[in-house]
Write an enzyme that holds these catalytic residues in place. Structure first.
Site, PDB file in Angstrom:
ATOM      1  N   SER A 193       0.847  -1.180   0.000  1.00  0.00           N
ATOM      2  CA  SER A 193       0.000   0.000   0.000  1.00  0.00           C
ATOM      3  C   SER A 193       0.881   1.226   0.000  1.00  0.00           C
ATOM      4  CB  SER A 193      -0.915   0.005   1.217  1.00  0.00           C
ATOM      5  OG  SER A 193      -0.197   0.425   2.361  1.00  0.00           O
ATOM      6  N   LYS A 194       0.330   2.268  -0.576  1.00  0.00           N
ATOM      7  CA  LYS A 194       1.098   3.509  -0.652  1.00  0.00           C
ATOM      8  C   LYS A 194       1.476   3.963   0.748  1.00  0.00           C
ATOM      9  CE  LYS A 194      -1.574   4.301  -4.680  1.00  0.00           C
ATOM     10  NZ  LYS A 194      -2.970   4.521  -5.021  1.00  0.00           N
ATOM     11  N   ARG A 195       0.526   3.760   1.625  1.00  0.00           N
ATOM     12  CA  ARG A 195       0.705   4.178   3.014  1.00  0.00           C
ATOM     13  C   ARG A 195       1.917   3.487   3.660  1.00  0.00           C
ATOM     14  NH1 ARG A 195       0.498   5.304   8.042  1.00  0.00           N
ATOM     15  NH2 ARG A 195       2.298   6.536   7.451  1.00  0.00           N
TER      16      ARG A 195
END
Length: 483
Positions: A257-259
């Site tokens: 995930s980008k996060r």
RNA sequence: GCCCCGUUCGUCUAGAGGCCCAGGACACCGCCCUCUCAAGGCGGAGAUCAUCGGUUCGAAUCCGAUACGGGGUACCA
């Protein structure tokens, strides 16, 4: 191939939402779609799903296009290239969704809802507390007249899908039969308060309009597939085949995930990876050829790819394996191609110089970003002596001196014109006379020429920097011995 | 909570009842080759096939339960 066995090419699509850069997970899904289309002689479409204004990230659309282009995943229809179903951007197709939404209301497959977010939240909290699944309770379905009046009076409303009773099942191309009891399925919102469709409506309307034959998407879509199937049925459309590919996990075993720091696929270019290697590595996440071959060019993948060879379990992208694969791909390039790839990494060089460097570098790098370090002593001059032990272990000063003297003499007489074998033989003789092994003794030359006891082949290096510079470096090393 | 998907060496995987006391690749170790480092070649170590219970003459392969992991459960996609 028997008559009648010919299947028409698949029409697949990649439908990213412009909410940020592409990471390995989404690119892998794009790749499988692309491969499936190319392998069957079909078409690969690109569609921008920008129906969430809130999450729209300006610029990410161009970033996505560039990522796909860098990897060579060209699209037959989509942004910039157009096609018979233009436009390929959902925010430009809202009339179409509205039309089908009205039809759904007419045939009783959808209904308007004026429940406030606060009420919905309260409703779900209650369901959860009671251990029941969280689903819309159809309050507005039971008070249609009131709802109509509220809307007339200007109340905000959403359109909800009315899920019929029964069971919904399909044969997933990767997982086999999957079935859901419709009682488990929520009355999904189809049209949001702002008038935009949700993914669920837009995706079905567009896939049908664009004649998508196979929907290949990540497994997180499995739970909403029955909603889509119900929509197809309600609208009287034949649904496409579905294939849910496994997700890609990070090295921490969690979903990318980008996060959590999943990197933008374009960063791999900055790190010195070849697109063909990245494509190869991503294809191997979940897919295998069924043979023991694993290194494939993009063309070879197209020739071999088949969805039924996709393994359903999530996979971790292993950086070490990617590196190794990248090295293999580097070594598969023709010298001129590698020289060209190297240009951004060795900006101070001419094409001719890079071509001369290729034989020295190609076996020694897994990533292009290693080139500057490997070629530094040849391009930027000798590094400062630093920590290097000189003379090296197992070589006495007198032998080192004799070797360097011999080397200087050889170079000055034009010895670099001789083949490597000859140089090795002549200088090796100096070492053998003194009982020093060639492998040990030659380290003296490496330190003199490259500033380190190991590196690119030393005679090739000397030819690259030239006889004059070589002699100077050998002499400087000789002087170091006297100090 | 509820629903769904998954589970073979550290990682990616082969395997669709006997060919498997499980094969390959990366990483690791050793040897060979060798002007160094690599590359390459050869070999080694590494998986009680998540667990338990069925079915069967026989199961990694079929069935069930459990455990664990992942996903979904939004007026996100």
């Amino acid at each position: 191939m028997e008559i009648g066995d010919r299947r028409p090419g698949w029409r697949t699509r990649f439908a990213p939402s412009p909410t940020g850069a592409l990471h390995a997970g989404s690119v892998r899904t794009a790749l499988f779609n692309w491969l499936a289309a190319r392998a069957t002689g079909g078409s690969f479409l690109l569609r921008v799903e920008d129906t969430d204004q809130g999450r729209y990230h300006p610029g990410s659309e161009l970033q996505i296009l560039e990522s796909l282009r860098w990897l060579g995943l060209d699209w037959d229809e989509g942004p910039e290239v157009g096609g018979p179903h233009d436009p390929y951007v959902q925010s430009l197709r809202t009339d179409l969704y509205r039309l089908e939404a009205d039809r759904l209301v007419e045939i009783g497959a959808a209904y308007w809802c004026t429940c406030t977010p606060a009420r919905l939240e309260q409703m779900r909290a209650g369901q959860r507390a009671a251990g029941r699944p969280t689903r819309y309770d159809r309050r507005c379905l039971e008070r249609r007249e009131e709802v109509a009046a509220e809307i007339e009076a200007g109340a905000p409303a959403v359109l909800r899908q009315l899920i019929p009773r029964g069971r919904t099942e399909w044969e997933d191309l990767i997982r086999g039969p999957i079935a859901f009891d419709n009682a488990e399925i929520d009355d999904q919102v189809l049209l949001k308060g702002d008038g935009y469709p949700t993914y669920h409506l837009a995706n079905v309307v567009d896939d049908h309009a664009m004649e998508i034959s196979h929907v290949i998407r990540a497994e997180e879509w499995i739970p909403s597939t029955p909603k889509h199937l119900c929509l197809y049925r309600a609208l009287g459309w034949e649904p496409p085949r579905f294939a849910h590919v496994p997700v890609v996990l990070g090295e921490d075993g969690q979903k990318l995930s980008k996060r959590r720091g999943a990197r933008d696929i374009l960063q791999y270019r900055e790190l010195g990876y070849l697109p063909s290697a990245l494509v190869n590595a991503m294809a191997l996440l979940g897919w295998s050829s069924g043979t023991e071959e694993e290194v494939f060019t993009v063309e070879e993948l197209v020739a071999r790819f088949s969805l039924d060879r996709v393994h359903p379990a999530p996979a971790v992208l292993d950086g070490r394996r990617l590196d190794a694969l990248n090295g293999l791909h580097i070594r598969r390039l023709a010298p001129a191609e590698l020289a060209e790839e190297l240009e951004p990494w060795l900006p101070q060089t001419t094409g001719e110089q890079r071509l001369a460097l290729v034989p020295m570098l190609r076996e020694r790098m897994n990533r292009l970003d290693e080139a500057p370090r490997l070629a530094s002593a040849l391009l930027d001059g000798l590094p400062t002596a630093g920590e290097v032990q000189f003379p090296p272990k197992k070589v006495d000063a007198a032998t080192a001196a004799a070797l360097l003297d011999a080397a200087v003499g050889l170079v000055e007489e034009g010895g670099l014109e001789e083949p490597d074998d000859e140089l090795v033989r002549r200088l090796g003789a100096v070492l053998e006379d003194r009982g020093v092994k060639r492998g040990d003794g030659f380290r003296v030359l490496y330190i003199a020429i490259l500033g380190a006891p190991a590196g690119v082949p030393v005679f090739q290096a000397m030819r690259f920097i030239g006889a004059e510079a070589s002699a100077a470096r050998l002499r400087a090393a000789r002087e170091r011995l006297d100090r």
